[in-house]
Motif scaffolding. Sequence first.
Motif, PDB file in Angstrom:
ATOM      1  N   ILE A 194     -20.333-137.155  27.376  1.00 21.83           N
ATOM      2  CA  ILE A 194     -20.210-135.954  26.536  1.00 21.83           C
ATOM      3  C   ILE A 194     -19.660-134.794  27.362  1.00 21.83           C
ATOM      4  O   ILE A 194     -18.736-134.088  26.935  1.00 21.83           O
ATOM      5  CB  ILE A 194     -21.575-135.585  25.927  1.00 21.83           C
ATOM      6  CG1 ILE A 194     -22.002-136.622  24.887  1.00 21.83           C
ATOM      7  CG2 ILE A 194     -21.524-134.195  25.283  1.00 21.83           C
ATOM      8  CD1 ILE A 194     -23.415-136.438  24.368  1.00 21.83           C
ATOM      9  N   VAL A 224     -27.733-127.311  25.770  1.00 17.71           N
ATOM     10  CA  VAL A 224     -27.283-128.335  24.821  1.00 17.71           C
ATOM     11  C   VAL A 224     -27.619-127.884  23.402  1.00 17.71           C
ATOM     12  O   VAL A 224     -26.758-127.851  22.516  1.00 17.71           O
ATOM     13  CB  VAL A 224     -27.925-129.706  25.131  1.00 17.71           C
ATOM     14  CG1 VAL A 224     -27.389-130.766  24.162  1.00 17.71           C
ATOM     15  CG2 VAL A 224     -27.657-130.112  26.568  1.00 17.71           C
ATOM     16  N   VAL A 225     -28.897-127.518  23.157  1.00 16.28           N
ATOM     17  CA  VAL A 225     -29.356-126.963  21.880  1.00 16.28           C
ATOM     18  C   VAL A 225     -30.301-125.803  22.191  1.00 16.28           C
ATOM     19  O   VAL A 225     -31.057-125.859  23.150  1.00 16.28           O
ATOM     20  CB  VAL A 225     -30.081-128.021  21.018  1.00 16.28           C
ATOM     21  CG1 VAL A 225     -29.154-129.111  20.559  1.00 16.28           C
ATOM     22  CG2 VAL A 225     -31.295-128.600  21.734  1.00 16.28           C
ATOM     23  N   PHE A 233     -23.865-128.072  21.441  1.00 17.35           N
ATOM     24  CA  PHE A 233     -23.811-129.043  20.336  1.00 17.35           C
ATOM     25  C   PHE A 233     -23.481-128.323  19.034  1.00 17.35           C
ATOM     26  O   PHE A 233     -22.575-128.731  18.293  1.00 17.35           O
ATOM     27  CB  PHE A 233     -25.143-129.792  20.185  1.00 17.35           C
ATOM     28  CG  PHE A 233     -25.261-130.477  18.842  1.00 17.35           C
ATOM     29  CD1 PHE A 233     -24.510-131.599  18.558  1.00 17.35           C
ATOM     30  CD2 PHE A 233     -26.086-129.960  17.846  1.00 17.35           C
ATOM     31  CE1 PHE A 233     -24.570-132.207  17.305  1.00 17.35           C
ATOM     32  CE2 PHE A 233     -26.154-130.565  16.605  1.00 17.35           C
ATOM     33  CZ  PHE A 233     -25.396-131.698  16.330  1.00 17.35           C
ATOM     34  N   GLU A 234     -24.215-127.254  18.734  1.00 16.13           N
ATOM     35  CA  GLU A 234     -23.965-126.510  17.490  1.00 16.13           C
ATOM     36  C   GLU A 234     -22.575-125.886  17.482  1.00 16.13           C
ATOM     37  O   GLU A 234     -21.865-125.923  16.470  1.00 16.13           O
ATOM     38  CB  GLU A 234     -25.019-125.412  17.294  1.00 16.13           C
ATOM     39  CG  GLU A 234     -26.390-125.916  16.870  1.00 16.13           C
ATOM     40  CD  GLU A 234     -27.224-126.466  18.024  1.00 16.13           C
ATOM     41  OE1 GLU A 234     -28.286-127.044  17.771  1.00 16.13           O
ATOM     42  OE2 GLU A 234     -26.798-126.305  19.205  1.00 16.13           O
ATOM     43  N   TYR A 256     -19.703-128.120  16.438  1.00 21.30           N
ATOM     44  CA  TYR A 256     -19.633-128.567  15.049  1.00 21.30           C
ATOM     45  C   TYR A 256     -19.802-127.450  14.018  1.00 21.30           C
ATOM     46  O   TYR A 256     -19.854-127.725  12.813  1.00 21.30           O
ATOM     47  CB  TYR A 256     -20.685-129.661  14.800  1.00 21.30           C
ATOM     48  CG  TYR A 256     -20.289-130.978  15.437  1.00 21.30           C
ATOM     49  CD1 TYR A 256     -19.340-131.787  14.836  1.00 21.30           C
ATOM     50  CD2 TYR A 256     -20.835-131.385  16.647  1.00 21.30           C
ATOM     51  CE1 TYR A 256     -18.953-132.980  15.420  1.00 21.30           C
ATOM     52  CE2 TYR A 256     -20.453-132.571  17.253  1.00 21.30           C
ATOM     53  CZ  TYR A 256     -19.506-133.372  16.623  1.00 21.30           C
ATOM     54  OH  TYR A 256     -19.108-134.549  17.205  1.00 21.30           O
ATOM     55  N   LEU A 306     -17.422-137.752  19.784  1.00 23.38           N
ATOM     56  CA  LEU A 306     -18.517-136.895  20.209  1.00 23.38           C
ATOM     57  C   LEU A 306     -19.742-137.082  19.323  1.00 23.38           C
ATOM     58  O   LEU A 306     -20.879-137.096  19.812  1.00 23.38           O
ATOM     59  CB  LEU A 306     -18.077-135.428  20.179  1.00 23.38           C
ATOM     60  CG  LEU A 306     -17.395-134.903  21.441  1.00 23.38           C
ATOM     61  CD1 LEU A 306     -16.794-133.535  21.186  1.00 23.38           C
ATOM     62  CD2 LEU A 306     -18.371-134.850  22.621  1.00 23.38           C
ATOM     63  N   PHE A 335     -23.329-137.979  20.730  1.00 20.23           N
ATOM     64  CA  PHE A 335     -24.492-137.121  20.503  1.00 20.23           C
ATOM     65  C   PHE A 335     -25.591-137.885  19.762  1.00 20.23           C
ATOM     66  O   PHE A 335     -26.779-137.749  20.077  1.00 20.23           O
ATOM     67  CB  PHE A 335     -24.099-135.884  19.693  1.00 20.23           C
ATOM     68  CG  PHE A 335     -23.597-134.732  20.523  1.00 20.23           C
ATOM     69  CD1 PHE A 335     -24.406-134.156  21.499  1.00 20.23           C
ATOM     70  CD2 PHE A 335     -22.317-134.232  20.335  1.00 20.23           C
ATOM     71  CE1 PHE A 335     -23.955-133.087  22.263  1.00 20.23           C
ATOM     72  CE2 PHE A 335     -21.854-133.160  21.093  1.00 20.23           C
ATOM     73  CZ  PHE A 335     -22.666-132.595  22.061  1.00 20.23           C
ATOM     74  N   MET A 341     -29.166-138.291  21.488  1.00 20.08           N
ATOM     75  CA  MET A 341     -30.289-137.564  20.893  1.00 20.08           C
ATOM     76  C   MET A 341     -31.297-138.455  20.192  1.00 20.08           C
ATOM     77  O   MET A 341     -32.492-138.138  20.159  1.00 20.08           O
ATOM     78  CB  MET A 341     -29.764-136.529  19.893  1.00 20.08           C
ATOM     79  CG  MET A 341     -28.984-135.392  20.519  1.00 20.08           C
ATOM     80  SD  MET A 341     -28.281-134.287  19.249  1.00 20.08           S
ATOM     81  CE  MET A 341     -27.711-132.910  20.265  1.00 20.08           C
ATOM     82  N   CYS A 353     -25.312-130.015  12.025  1.00 18.61           N
ATOM     83  CA  CYS A 353     -25.921-131.344  11.870  1.00 18.61           C
ATOM     84  C   CYS A 353     -25.239-132.149  10.761  1.00 18.61           C
ATOM     85  O   CYS A 353     -24.944-133.336  10.935  1.00 18.61           O
ATOM     86  CB  CYS A 353     -27.415-131.208  11.582  1.00 18.61           C
ATOM     87  SG  CYS A 353     -28.374-130.491  12.937  1.00 18.61           S
ATOM     88  N   LYS A 390     -21.656-133.054  11.865  1.00 20.38           N
ATOM     89  CA  LYS A 390     -21.677-134.209  12.768  1.00 20.38           C
ATOM     90  C   LYS A 390     -21.927-135.496  11.984  1.00 20.38           C
ATOM     91  O   LYS A 390     -21.245-136.509  12.196  1.00 20.38           O
ATOM     92  CB  LYS A 390     -22.778-134.031  13.822  1.00 20.38           C
ATOM     93  CG  LYS A 390     -22.843-135.155  14.859  1.00 20.38           C
ATOM     94  CD  LYS A 390     -24.223-135.325  15.443  1.00 20.38           C
ATOM     95  CE  LYS A 390     -25.115-136.085  14.489  1.00 20.38           C
ATOM     96  NZ  LYS A 390     -26.443-136.422  15.067  1.00 20.38           N
TER      97      LYS A 390
END
Length: 423
Positions: free
Chosen positions: A34, A100-101, A105-106, A109, A121, A125, A129, A185, A188
């Motif tokens: 990643i 990461v969060v 990540f957010e 996306y 990706l 992820f 996760m 979310c 993704k």
Amino acid sequence: MGHIVNQEREYRLLQQRLDQNITGAPYSPVFIRILQLLFSPAEAAIARKIPLRPVAIAALARKTGLEPEDLREKLLIMAEKGLVFDFEYKGQCHVVLAPVVIGFFEFVYMRSRDNLDLRELAELFEEYMFRDDRFARDVFRETTQLGRTLVREEALDDYSEVLDWEKASHVITTAETVGISLCACRHKAGHLDKACAAPLRTCLTFGNSARILINKGMAEAATVGEAMQVLEQCKQAGLAQIADNVQHAVGFMCNCCGCCCGMFQAVRTFNIRTAIVTSNWAARIEGSRCTGCGLCVKACPVEAITVDSASGAERSRAVCEPELCLGCGVCYTACKLGCISMASRDRRVMVPETTFDRMVTMAIERGKLSNFLFDDPSRLSHRALGRIAAVIEKSAPVKALMAVKPIRSAFLTAIAAGANIKR
């Protein structure tokens, strides 16, 4: 060959740097992949030298050996990708590495983009996760979390009991700036062909968070009225409102489904019941009126409601497990017979006042206070030390002492012992 080894080393060091964050980033070959997709080797070398707290670019330039203007150009590219936050403070440009969060990540996306392989990706992820529980348990262990549940105000019998910061409407209507983004979310999940039918443009940000995301093209500027329309749309779609776990200057409000949301998946997949802080209410079902239709069961994002059809019972009826119930009120909207209301919990939920307080409390609970304090000691002001002292004084004595032990600090030991420190 040596060049390749050095590149791999940079990504491993970046992973270790990210793992020092309060929410962690445990090692996995999947996570290294990643990082390779998101960061160039040169960007990884810069990113691993960025402190956990905001730093002026001029100071970071000295640390990296780069010229300030050259560094600023590189950081601007990284900020556009959502890998770092950059902002102006007292006339200087500052930067902080995104975790990461809630972090890169957010930001990957929260918008549509064609400069990244979003499907690859998404697969990575998902594996990192949710294929095992290491990452989820790093993020969601202990009791203080990033997100808290907002109750549906219309579901309360006594509206006077709810405080302003517990109302989704108040959070929105008092925000100076509002941004609307794609739900990271569900976006993704869409690249994995697993997204539900819930609306996608549902992520709300406020204040400084909104301004940063709007400036970087990760959010669209919105009016309060538009945000309230999004809230109403999300309620009708059966989505739960999960907000920034602070009382003041709330930075975000997610509108979450039980199937795509990472926080809800931590609850449902790994049984991490404390992954989301509950509201101060829990669902109360009037059994004499309930027909056991199951609409509330289907609506509950954490599967806290079941239909009791035990033999000998006159008829089936819904039953809620209060310890698992988030107190979101989604079931209230789903029930067509008006059998559900929200009742106050016996014990009120404690919510940190500010983001700083939340971060310190999370660091104490997760044994990472030393990272938070001494990542860059020269930049920790007396005012910041005073605020940390206040949080430690309020924390449970055992946890306060646990926070102190790794750093052998006479200063913090005095605080934990109850000494009066002038702030």
